[in-house]
Design a protein around this motif. Structure first.
Motif, short mmCIF file in Angstrom:
data_model
loop_
_atom_site.label_atom_id
_atom_site.label_comp_id
_atom_site.label_asym_id
_atom_site.label_seq_id
_atom_site.Cartn_x
_atom_site.Cartn_y
_atom_site.Cartn_z
N ARG A 1 63.04 12.58 97.51
CA ARG A 1 62.40 13.91 97.03
C ARG A 1 61.01 13.63 97.06
N ARG B 1 59.58 13.58 100.43
CA ARG B 1 59.47 15.23 100.91
C ARG B 1 58.33 15.95 100.45
N ARG C 1 55.13 14.70 102.18
CA ARG C 1 55.13 15.38 103.39
C ARG C 1 54.78 16.84 103.45
N GLN C 2 54.96 17.46 102.35
CA GLN C 2 54.61 18.97 101.85
C GLN C 2 53.11 19.00 101.48
#
Length: 311
Positions: free
Chosen positions: A133, A136, A139-140
């Motif tokens: 998590r 992710r 990356r966001q």
């Protein structure tokens, strides 16, 4: 260990887990009630920034949790797991049924080993989900910074641009930014709320964004240019990290196998051939060999973990 004692132990563990679930449900309900009381209080009286910040801080868990329960709650928060029957049910069933099955097949020692393996497997699942998590969210983050820069460029202030950009972010980054957004609306400074959320989720890349925002709020300057370059740097860093991750996949997989294979082999021997293990344990030389193997396994696992993390 007799069958009756193991059954009593499993029932006790089941009751403890049910008590922890009820405690977490009561804590969540108390936070919701505190939030409702906080909103009603703010609607009925004048604005007081210090009391708003103090009340808002009470609605959120501490950045550095204490005790096993606090660390477990923080791990579940970072993993995005909602405490409830959907999560506790399968693990409680495994915690009770698997040791009883091993007790029937291999004896009390194997049942205790299986009990420990189930607990370690549950912790490993939460840790793995939290790490995935976080990746992710990393990356966001550049996309969110780009949206923030665009809103600042067209004339929005930094605070209003942040509040607007949060709505365009997907999960799981939205959860972290929305927590910081709520703290900011409650009266905490924007950079302080970002730091609080970043440390709560151990999302240290967000602390760098908070530092830039804090400097811009206090001293001014072209924060949009700094944030734009930071987003480009994060993309380059993430690309290099993914390339290194792909190149070192064989090394890391070998480290995982070398670290976990002796543990599973030892557990298999204890569960299905308990007589051989007990024979080694009662023999003085065998006992020394087992203690030495356990110590070497700990040192080797730590060494392989450091090696895998370094690449």
């Amino acid at each position: 260990m007799s069958v009756q004692m193991l059954v009593v132990l499993c029932i006790a563990l089941l009751l403890v887990a049910a008590g922890l679930w009820l405690w977490q449900s009561a804590a969540a309900r108390s936070r919701r009630q505190a939030a409702s009381a906080f909103v009603e209080e703010q609607l009925n009286r004048s604005y007081d920034a210090s009391s708003v910040v103090a009340t808002a801080q009470q609605l959120y868990p501490p950045v550095r949790p204490r005790g096993v329960g606090g660390r477990m709650q923080n791990l579940m928060l970072r993993a995005g797991v909602e405490p409830g029957p959907a999560f506790y049910g399968p693990w409680l069933a495994a915690l009770v049924l698997l040791p009883l099955l091993v007790l029937w097949l291999g004896g009390g020692l194997g049942a205790m080993v299986m009990l420990g393996m189930v607990v370690l497997a549950a912790w490993f699942q939460l840790w793995w989900r939290a790490e995935r998590r976080k990746q992710r969210m990393v990356r966001q983050l550049p996309g969110f910074i780009d949206a923030l820069v665009r809103l600042i460029t067209i004339g929005n202030s930094l605070g209003s641009a942040f509040h607007t950009a949060v709505g365009s972010v997907d999960e799981p980054l939205f959860e972290v930014l929305e927590r910081a957004n709520q703290l900011n609306r409650a009266g905490m400074e924007l950079d302080a709320s970002l730091v609080h959320a970043a440390r709560l989720y151990r999302f240290y890349e967000l602390e760098l964004v908070a530092a830039v925002i804090g400097v811009a709020l206090r001293f001014g300057g072209r924060s949009d240019l700094v944030l734009e370059r930071m987003a480009a740097f994060m993309r380059d860093l993430q690309q290099a990290r993914e390339e290194l991750h792909a190149l070192s996949a064989e090394v890391r997989l070998s480290a995982w196998i070398l670290a976990l294979l002796p543990v599973f082999v030892a557990g298999f021997i204890v569960v299905f051939n308990n007589a051989m293990f007990m024979g080694m344990w009662t023999d003085p030389v065998g006992q020394k060999m087992l203690i030495g193997a356990f110590a070497l396994q700990l040192v080797g696992s730590f060494w392989l973990y450091r090696m895998a993390k370094s690449v």
